[in-house]
Design an enzyme around this catalytic site. Structure first.
Site, short mmCIF file in Angstrom:
data_model
loop_
_atom_site.label_atom_id
_atom_site.label_comp_id
_atom_site.label_asym_id
_atom_site.label_seq_id
_atom_site.Cartn_x
_atom_site.Cartn_y
_atom_site.Cartn_z
N CYS A 105 -0.91 8.28 7.52
CA CYS A 105 -2.44 8.20 6.93
C CYS A 105 -3.00 7.61 7.96
O CYS A 105 -2.71 6.89 9.00
CB CYS A 105 -2.24 7.04 5.89
N CYS A 133 0.86 -0.99 -0.07
CA CYS A 133 -0.03 0.05 0.03
C CYS A 133 0.80 1.41 -0.16
O CYS A 133 0.74 2.22 -0.92
CB CYS A 133 -0.78 -0.29 1.16
N CYS A 134 1.91 1.31 1.09
CA CYS A 134 2.75 2.27 0.82
C CYS A 134 3.72 2.71 -0.23
O CYS A 134 3.83 3.63 -0.92
CB CYS A 134 3.83 2.35 2.20
N CYS A 183 -3.46 4.16 9.57
CA CYS A 183 -2.29 3.44 9.98
C CYS A 183 -1.59 4.15 11.05
O CYS A 183 -0.53 4.02 11.37
CB CYS A 183 -1.13 3.16 8.86
N CYS A 234 7.41 3.98 6.34
CA CYS A 234 6.79 3.83 4.98
C CYS A 234 7.48 3.56 3.81
O CYS A 234 7.23 3.35 2.67
CB CYS A 234 5.92 5.13 4.81
S1 SF4 Z 1 0.40 4.57 5.55
FE1 SF4 Z 1 -1.14 2.91 5.64
S2 SF4 Z 1 -2.79 3.83 4.27
FE2 SF4 Z 1 -0.98 5.15 3.89
S3 SF4 Z 1 0.08 4.54 2.08
FE3 SF4 Z 1 1.18 3.16 3.79
S4 SF4 Z 1 -0.31 1.67 4.41
FE4 SF4 Z 1 -1.34 2.75 3.05
#
Ligand code: SF4
Length: 246
Positions: free
Chosen positions: A217, A134-135, A220, A243
């Protein structure tokens, strides 16, 4: 005539300095030099050595110490953020406030993949099932795109923000993104940051008053308890601590 020559010499010298391609070895030497300098002096070093278009500050809208220092030295400096689609309302409120207060536009960059498409391809709640992926999609790749247009990026990270940041240099070659990275606040403590905020009456993210010493975010980021590492509330329940940007 002599004056014209001096001005010309100065221009040639300036061009030479700003066209310079920094090697990792040279940056180690510069880092040694900057270790004892104030954040403002570090910022001035950047302004003297890079053109406006060549560098930018990555803003996370937590507090504005570095942004304030940079804009005081260079009011038209470039500031950008990555819009992951998951920012807290308080974070976006602060962005708006910054733009109004400093009369600037913060450059916005976003992932190529929409949230709907990501869910369709990767399944629901990717931040829970695979936060690294996701990151990568929502932060690292958009950042890579921005940084590929720059020669230097500036960040507000500090050594006292946790184990993973304890040894960051003030300046160095960022191998992951292939450009110079500078962190003028690297040697500062949290107390120094708050002293600056109070002295200059700077706005800050309201979440800092509500138990969130590190803000990312929304899915998280969780509040921490006293005594916890500042980044303990990030990716709670996962081994992940960064991240992938730093
Ligand atoms: S911090 Fe969480 S929601 Fe944001 S990009 Fe990374 S995994 Fe995704």
């Amino acid at each position: 005539m002599r004056m014209i020559k001096m001005v010309k010499d100065e221009m040639v010298e300036k061009e030479t300095v700003k066209d310079k391609v920094w090697t990792e070895e040279e940056l180690v030497a510069v880092n040694d030099e900057l270790e004892s300098k104030s954040p403002q002096e570090v910022i001035r070093w950047v302004i003297e050595n890079f053109e406006r278009e060549e560098f930018a500050l990555a803003c996370s809208f937590k507090e504005l110490v570095l942004l304030d220092m940079l804009l005081k030295e260079k009011p038209d400096a470039r500031i950008f953020y990555i819009d992951t689609g998951f920012h807290f309302k308080e974070t976006l409120d602060l962005k708006k406030k910054i733009e109004e207060t400093y009369k600037i536009t913060v450059e916005r960059y976003e992932p190529e993949v929409t949230l709907d498409y990501m869910e369709k391809v990767c399944g629901p709640k990717l931040w829970e099932t695979d936060p690294d992926k996701c990151c990568t999609i929502r932060k690292v790749e958009p950042l890579r795109k921005v940084l590929s247009t720059l020669k230097l990026w500036m960040t507000g990270i500090r050594r006292d923000q946790g184990q993973t940041r304890a040894n960051i240099p003030i300046i160095g070659w960022d191998r992951k993104f292939a450009l110079v990275k500078i962190s003028p606040l690297a040697t500062w403590s949290k107390k120094q940051v708050w002293d600056y905020i109070m002295t200059h009456d700077l706005p800050y993210n309201e979440l800092l008053d509500n138990g969130y010493p590190s803000i990312g975010c929304e899915p998280c980021t969780h509040p921490v308890v006293d005594g916890d590492d500042d980044r303990a509330g990030r990716w709670t329940g996962h081994k992940k601590t960064e991240c992938g940007l730093h």
